[in-house]
Design an enzyme around this catalytic site. Structure first.
Site, PDB file in Angstrom:
ATOM      1  N   ASP A  32      47.413  34.662  46.475  1.00 38.21           N
ATOM      2  CA  ASP A  32      47.345  35.995  46.102  1.00 38.21           C
ATOM      3  C   ASP A  32      47.445  36.650  47.517  1.00 38.21           C
ATOM      4  O   ASP A  32      47.826  36.680  48.410  1.00 38.21           O
ATOM      5  CB  ASP A  32      45.131  35.363  46.383  1.00 38.21           C
ATOM      6  CG  ASP A  32      44.677  36.753  45.877  1.00 38.21           C
ATOM      7  OD1 ASP A  32      43.741  36.327  45.337  1.00 38.21           O
ATOM      8  OD2 ASP A  32      45.260  38.022  47.121  1.00 38.21           O
ATOM      9  N   ASN A  89      36.484  33.530  39.121  1.00 39.64           N
ATOM     10  CA  ASN A  89      34.914  34.763  39.165  1.00 39.64           C
ATOM     11  C   ASN A  89      35.005  34.736  37.246  1.00 39.64           C
ATOM     12  O   ASN A  89      36.060  35.140  36.190  1.00 39.64           O
ATOM     13  CB  ASN A  89      35.523  35.763  40.039  1.00 39.64           C
ATOM     14  CG  ASN A  89      35.353  35.350  41.620  1.00 39.64           C
ATOM     15  OD1 ASN A  89      34.622  34.909  41.909  1.00 39.64           O
ATOM     16  ND2 ASN A  89      36.207  36.358  42.063  1.00 39.64           N
ATOM     17  N   GLY A  95      32.516  39.021  39.822  1.00 41.44           N
ATOM     18  CA  GLY A  95      33.695  39.145  40.965  1.00 41.44           C
ATOM     19  C   GLY A  95      34.992  39.554  39.922  1.00 41.44           C
ATOM     20  O   GLY A  95      35.545  39.850  40.909  1.00 41.44           O
ATOM     21  N   GLN A  96      35.138  39.411  38.805  1.00 42.85           N
ATOM     22  CA  GLN A  96      36.505  39.013  38.356  1.00 42.85           C
ATOM     23  C   GLN A  96      36.993  40.176  38.237  1.00 42.85           C
ATOM     24  O   GLN A  96      36.344  41.452  37.708  1.00 42.85           O
ATOM     25  CB  GLN A  96      35.988  38.753  37.199  1.00 42.85           C
ATOM     26  CG  GLN A  96      37.605  38.366  36.028  1.00 42.85           C
ATOM     27  CD  GLN A  96      37.676  37.443  34.836  1.00 42.85           C
ATOM     28  OE1 GLN A  96      36.239  37.762  34.371  1.00 42.85           O
ATOM     29  NE2 GLN A  96      39.794  37.226  34.542  1.00 42.85           N
ATOM     30  N   HIS A 102      41.835  32.940  36.084  1.00 39.33           N
ATOM     31  CA  HIS A 102      42.506  32.574  36.234  1.00 39.33           C
ATOM     32  C   HIS A 102      41.716  31.647  37.123  1.00 39.33           C
ATOM     33  O   HIS A 102      40.664  32.394  37.716  1.00 39.33           O
ATOM     34  CB  HIS A 102      43.173  33.119  37.755  1.00 39.33           C
ATOM     35  CG  HIS A 102      42.784  34.316  38.095  1.00 39.33           C
ATOM     36  ND1 HIS A 102      42.026  35.411  37.238  1.00 39.33           N
ATOM     37  CD2 HIS A 102      41.742  34.611  39.462  1.00 39.33           C
ATOM     38  CE1 HIS A 102      41.509  36.007  38.135  1.00 39.33           C
ATOM     39  NE2 HIS A 102      41.118  36.409  38.869  1.00 39.33           N
ATOM     40  N   HIS A 104      41.152  30.017  41.728  1.00 42.00           N
ATOM     41  CA  HIS A 104      41.168  30.768  43.017  1.00 42.00           C
ATOM     42  C   HIS A 104      41.411  29.062  43.629  1.00 42.00           C
ATOM     43  O   HIS A 104      40.151  28.189  43.269  1.00 42.00           O
ATOM     44  CB  HIS A 104      40.414  31.314  43.355  1.00 42.00           C
ATOM     45  CG  HIS A 104      40.086  32.717  42.970  1.00 42.00           C
ATOM     46  ND1 HIS A 104      40.317  33.914  43.954  1.00 42.00           N
ATOM     47  CD2 HIS A 104      38.988  33.287  42.180  1.00 42.00           C
ATOM     48  CE1 HIS A 104      40.801  34.562  43.518  1.00 42.00           C
ATOM     49  NE2 HIS A 104      39.898  34.720  42.027  1.00 42.00           N
TER      50      HIS A 104
HETATM   51  P1  5GP Z   1      39.401  38.128  41.074  1.00 45.95           P
HETATM   52  O1  5GP Z   1      38.681  38.945  41.297  1.00 45.95           O
HETATM   53  O2  5GP Z   1      40.146  39.000  39.592  1.00 45.95           O
HETATM   54  O3  5GP Z   1      38.878  36.377  40.706  1.00 45.95           O
HETATM   55  O4  5GP Z   1      40.814  37.899  41.933  1.00 45.95           O
HETATM   56  C1  5GP Z   1      42.159  38.491  41.655  1.00 45.95           C
HETATM   57  C2  5GP Z   1      42.625  38.461  42.553  1.00 45.95           C
HETATM   58  O5  5GP Z   1      43.939  38.208  42.088  1.00 45.95           O
HETATM   59  C3  5GP Z   1      42.332  38.983  44.004  1.00 45.95           C
HETATM   60  O6  5GP Z   1      41.837  38.178  44.794  1.00 45.95           O
HETATM   61  C4  5GP Z   1      43.770  39.798  44.278  1.00 45.95           C
HETATM   62  O7  5GP Z   1      43.900  39.555  45.702  1.00 45.95           O
HETATM   63  C5  5GP Z   1      44.545  39.313  43.552  1.00 45.95           C
HETATM   64  N1  5GP Z   1      45.708  39.955  42.935  1.00 45.95           N
HETATM   65  C6  5GP Z   1      45.665  40.603  41.991  1.00 45.95           C
HETATM   66  N2  5GP Z   1      46.628  42.057  42.357  1.00 45.95           N
HETATM   67  C7  5GP Z   1      47.888  40.880  42.315  1.00 45.95           C
HETATM   68  C8  5GP Z   1      48.787  40.946  42.459  1.00 45.95           C
HETATM   69  O8  5GP Z   1      49.689  42.099  41.427  1.00 45.95           O
HETATM   70  N3  5GP Z   1      49.932  40.174  42.775  1.00 45.95           N
HETATM   71  C9  5GP Z   1      49.200  39.188  43.175  1.00 45.95           C
HETATM   72  N4  5GP Z   1      49.395  38.119  44.159  1.00 45.95           N
HETATM   73  N5  5GP Z   1      47.619  38.589  43.544  1.00 45.95           N
HETATM   74  C10 5GP Z   1      47.151  39.831  43.534  1.00 45.95           C
END
Ligand code: 5GP
Ligand code: ZN
Length: 110
Positions: A32, A89, A95-96, A102, A104
């Site tokens: 991340d 999420n 929180g998505q 995906h 975590h």
């Molecule tokens: P969500 O909040 O959708 O469950 O998680 C998305 C995650 O993707 C976040 O923790 C954010 O830091 C990570 N993320 C977003 N864009 C990128 C990216 O371009 N590269 C990487 N490695 N992580 C990303």
């Protein structure tokens, strides 16, 4: 969000370079960019699925593949014995922020 605008699809297609920790036919794993813990991995199915809400019966293997990859990666990152958290999420209220399914994996705390 359409697949064409999806940042994780661009990572999967290598349009955006990212250090991949694992890749097979179904799943990719990378760190991340904004880690919440010393170890914070994202386990991403290659198939573009918006969220848990959009899973269909035919996607059952996708979910199993993610969890099995998480188990393998936890061992590879040496957090299997100390312990870790796995979470999805789901949609904005959950929180998505990236609307490509995906899982975590966080851990590695002292
Ligand atoms: P969500 O909040 O959708 O469950 O998680 C998305 C995650 O993707 C976040 O923790 C954010 O830091 C990570 N993320 C977003 N864009 C990128 C990216 O371009 N590269 C990487 N490695 N992580 C990303
Ligand atoms: Zn996508």
């Amino acid at each position: 969000m359409e697949k064409e605008d999806c940042i994780f699809c661009k990572i999967i297609s290598k349009e955006i370079p990212t250090d991949l920790l694992y890749e097979d036919d179904q799943v990719i794993v990378f760190k991340d960019i904004n880690p919440l813990a010393p170890v914070h991995l994202l386990l991403v199915p290659k198939k573009h699925i918006r969220s848990i809400n959009d899973l269909e019966d035919a996607d059952k293997t996708v979910v199993v593949d993610l969890i099995m990859a998480a188990k393998e990666m936890a061992a590879k990152m040496s957090v299997d014995k100390s312990g870790y958290r796995l979470f999805f999420n789901v949609e904005k209220g959950g929180g998505q922020e990236v609307f490509h399914l995906h899982l975590h994996l966080i851990g590695g705390w002292e």
